[in-house]
Each structure stands twice: as structure tokens, then as C-alpha cells.
Write a protein that holds these residues in place. Structure first.
Motif, short mmCIF file in Angstrom:
data_model
loop_
_atom_site.label_atom_id
_atom_site.label_comp_id
_atom_site.label_asym_id
_atom_site.label_seq_id
_atom_site.Cartn_x
_atom_site.Cartn_y
_atom_site.Cartn_z
N MET A 1 -8.75 -11.47 -5.44
CA MET A 1 -8.34 -10.08 -5.62
C MET A 1 -8.67 -9.25 -4.37
O MET A 1 -7.86 -8.44 -3.91
N MET A 2 -9.86 -9.47 -3.83
CA MET A 2 -10.27 -8.73 -2.63
C MET A 2 -9.37 -9.07 -1.45
O MET A 2 -8.97 -8.19 -0.68
N ALA A 3 -9.03 -10.35 -1.30
CA ALA A 3 -8.16 -10.78 -0.20
C ALA A 3 -6.79 -10.13 -0.33
O ALA A 3 -6.20 -9.68 0.67
N VAL B 1 -7.29 -6.34 0.70
CA VAL B 1 -7.63 -6.09 2.09
C VAL B 1 -6.60 -6.65 3.06
O VAL B 1 -6.30 -6.04 4.10
N HIS B 2 -6.04 -7.81 2.73
CA HIS B 2 -5.18 -8.51 3.69
C HIS B 2 -3.68 -8.39 3.42
O HIS B 2 -2.87 -8.67 4.30
N ILE B 3 -3.31 -8.01 2.21
CA ILE B 3 -1.87 -7.96 1.89
C ILE B 3 -1.45 -6.56 1.45
O ILE B 3 -0.68 -5.88 2.13
N VAL B 4 -1.95 -6.12 0.30
CA VAL B 4 -1.51 -4.84 -0.27
C VAL B 4 -1.90 -3.66 0.61
O VAL B 4 -1.06 -2.80 0.93
N LEU C 1 0.69 -1.02 2.40
CA LEU C 1 0.72 0.38 1.96
C LEU C 1 0.33 1.34 3.08
O LEU C 1 0.93 2.42 3.22
N LEU C 2 -0.66 0.96 3.89
CA LEU C 2 -1.16 1.85 4.94
C LEU C 2 -0.55 1.56 6.30
O LEU C 2 -0.89 2.22 7.29
N ASP C 3 0.33 0.56 6.36
CA ASP C 3 0.98 0.17 7.62
C ASP C 3 -0.07 -0.11 8.71
O ASP C 3 0.04 0.37 9.84
N ASN C 4 -1.10 -0.87 8.33
CA ASN C 4 -2.20 -1.18 9.25
C ASN C 4 -2.56 -2.65 9.07
O ASN C 4 -3.22 -3.02 8.09
#
Length: 362
Positions: free
Chosen positions: A97-99, A102-105, A109-112
Motif C-alpha cells: 500500500m505504501m509503495a 509513494v511510487h505510483i498514485v 496526482l502531484l506530477d512529481n
């Protein structure tokens, strides 16, 4: 019957080989791409530098997350046939869930694509502090990439992560960060646990080794706090030594003493080697002490089989405490629950004061 057992053993062997292969690929790719990103990119042409940056982001986000998901599935398959997996299923679910966050969603969403820089609270890294000053090399490097809005969103994400880690630790102890959320070393030690170390057999520290790591624990915490204090004072406008030099020293410290050493432990020692001296681990461990984190040993009758000691990745002696039903409260306990799952009489349980109150209300 024998053929069925042989078939299961073959499947387990194939799953272990697959898990080992994934970990080897992860380590090799990390060394190659990190070397390009931190060592070569400054000398490359703009086109090559942009490609390396994209490759590093793609590896850190999509490849790493894929390995976590596939590795978690294989690990559950491997350990599922040998005993209980209650605690470890929770660990792996948390890391997956954390991955994804932090790494996908989050990056989408933040374009970063480099949001993972902001997924570990102080004092583990001072990058968020460096991004708060427009004169630092880190700010000047990432302003064209993030933009002012992107920088603000990255710092907001960092603040959110810090709050989540702090509140979760005050409720669930060190387990919350080190066995559920940590995407630096915690995830690898759980996702790839059945095949660590990759070479040789798993090592248990002797008393002398524990003393050495205890010294390293406080040394690395002091260094991390030192970097944090420096950047706080820098942000307050105090005249200090060259910030670019300090940032480079911190980067070299991360590459040599943390990233490379963590991978060395995965290959030759244990998945949790770095956890012995991780500065953030020490901080949340101290908070765990504050909230009554412990392993209770009196849920049933201990038969002194010693499986808890064998299962513990942090060389904690649970067996001797369980003999008399005394709780185990160790600063280095990461709360992974391997001991709890390994106990044949289910006499062990992970606990904090909050969990005890929650259990009593039920």
C-alpha cells in the motif's frame, strides 16, 4: 503422497529461485542506475542527463513497486506452507500500500516522479529542509522540474508523511514505520526475507557485534541530528559553512554508509542489518518505548522450543523471557512479528498501551 510432497517442494524451490533472481536484479539495477544518477549525470549532455533522470524515476517508482508486489506474493507462497503468517501478511500489505501511494498514485496526482525523496521523516534525510531555501543547490536543481507549485506540494506531502509516521508510532510503536511503511530497508527485509542473505546463511550477532551496532546506532543518530540542526540554523539565516559542501557530504553518507551497506547486508548478513543503526529507526524505537511497545510472552504456555529466537531478525532473546512470562521491551525491536508467527503455542503477542486498551474494549 510422496509425489504430492515432492511437487510442493519443487514449487517452493522455484519460488525461492524467482525471489532471489528479483532481489539480485533489484540490487544490480540500483547500483548501475544510482551510479549514473549520482556520478555521471553532471558530466553528461542535457539529453543524456534527462534520460538518466527519467530512468532513475522509472526504476524507483514502477520497477521497485512491481518487485514489491511480486516479491510479497512469492514470499507469502513460500512461508505460507510452514506456519502462521498473520503478522507478516500485515507487514507485506502495508508495504504494498505504501509503495502504491509513494511510487505510483502520489507521483501521478502531484506530477512529481521524485516524490519518494519526501517519504522519510527527519532526521533520516534533510532534503525537505534543503528544498525550503531558494539558495540551496537542491532547490535550484529541482525548481525547473517541480516548479513553485510542485515544491509546495512536495513539502505538503512530506508534512503529511511525517504526521502519519508520528501518530502511527504513538499508537502502534516502531512496528508502524519499520515493519509497515519504510520503503528504504524495511520493505526489502520483509518482502525478500526468505532469501536473505543471498549468499551464505543468516547470521546472528554475538554480544560483541551487538555492542558495535549499539555504538553505531547512537553515532548515526548524532550525525543525522547534526545535519538537521545545521539546515534549521541555515534556514534561520545564521552564517554557516558552505551549504553545497554539507549537502554533498550528506549525499555521500547516504550512498556509502546507508544504501551500499544495506545492500551488503542483504547479500551477506541479514535483511535487517541497516535497521540496527538507522537513525529514524532509533527515533521511532524511543517513541515505541514511550508508548509501551513490547512483546508479551504469557498468552499461553511457553515450551522453550526457541523458534522465536531463530525467527527474530534483530537478535533479541525472547526465549529466556518467555520462560517466566516476562514481556520483552527492546529498543532494537522493529515489531515485525516474526517471533509471534513462529510460536507454536501462540504465547507471544505484539503490544502497545493503545493496542492493549483497544483489545480490552473488544
Amino acid at each position: 503422497m510422496a509425489s504430492h510432497r515432492n511437487s510442493n517442494e519443487t514449487k517452493a524451490s522455484n519460488e525461492i529461485k524467482a525471489l532471489k533472481a528479483i532481489l539480485w536484479v533489484y540490487i544490480i539495477l540500483c547500483l548501475i542506475i544510482a551510479g549514473l544518477n549520482f556520478g555521471y549525470v553532471s558530466r553528461a549532455t542535457p539529453e543524456v542527463a534527462a534520460f538518466i533522470a527519467w530512468l532513475w524515476g522509472f526504476y524507483e517508482n514502477w520497477v521497485k513497486t512491481s518487485f514489491i508486489v511480486i516479491g510479497s506474493f512469492l514470499t507469502l507462497r513460500i512461508i505460507g506452507a510452514s506456519g502462521r503468517t498473520v503478522m507478516r501478511k500485515r507487514n507485506l500489505t502495508g508495504f504494498v500500500m505504501m509503495a502504491l501511494v509513494v511510487h505510483i498514485v502520489g507521483p501521478i496526482l502531484l506530477d512529481n516522479q521524485e516524490l519518494y525523496f519526501f517519504a522519510m521523516p527527519l532526521p533520516w534525510t534533510t532534503i525537505p529542509l534543503q528544498l525550503m531555501d531558494p539558495n540551496t543547490a537542491f532547490y535550484l536543481k529541482y525548481l525547473p522540474i517541480f516548479g513553485l507549485t510542485g515544491i509546495a506540494l512536495a513539502l505538503a506531502f512530506y508534512l503529511l508523511i511525517t504526521i502519519v509516521v508520528l501518530v502511527g508510532t504513538l499508537l502502534w510503536g516502531r512496528r508502524w514505520q519499520c515493519a509497515t511503511l519504510c520503503l528504504f530497508n524495511g520493505f526489502a527485509s520483509e518482502v525478500f526475507d526468505p532469501v536473505m542473505p543471498l549468499l551464505g546463511t543468516r547470521k546472528k550477532l554475538k554480544a560483541r557485534g551487538l555492542k558495535v551496532f549499539a555504538i553505531l546506532r547512537w553515532l548515526f543518530l548524532a550525525v543525522a541530528i547534526g545535519f538537521t540542526v545545521y539546515w534549521v540554523l541555515y534556514l534561520l539565516g545564521l552564517p554557516l559553512a558552505n551549504s553545497e559542501t554539507v549537502a554533498k557530504i550528506e549525499t555521500y553518507k547516504y550512498l556509502a554508509a546507508e544504501l551500499l551497506m544495506a545492500m551488503f547486508f542483504w547479500v551477506a548478513f541479514s535483511g535487517r542489518g541497516y535497521c540496527y543503526y538507522c537513525p529514524l529507526g532509533t527515533v521511532v524505537g524511543l517513541l515505541g518505548k514511550l508508548v509501551g511497545q513490547q512483546i508479551t510472552t504469557n498468552q499461553s504456555n511457553c515450551i522453550q522450543c526457541g523458534r522465536c529466537n531463530v525467527a527474530c531478525p534483530m537478535t533479541i532473546d525472547l526465549k529466556s523471557r518467555a520462560a517466566t512470562g516476562r514481556p520483552v521491551s527492546e529498543l532494537r525491536c522493529v515489531g515485525c512479528g516474526h517471533c509471534v508467527d513462529s510460536c507454536p503455542t501462540e504465547t507471544l503477542a505484539y503490544s502497545t498501551r493503545f493496542l492493549e486498551r483497544f483489545k480490552s474494549k473488544k
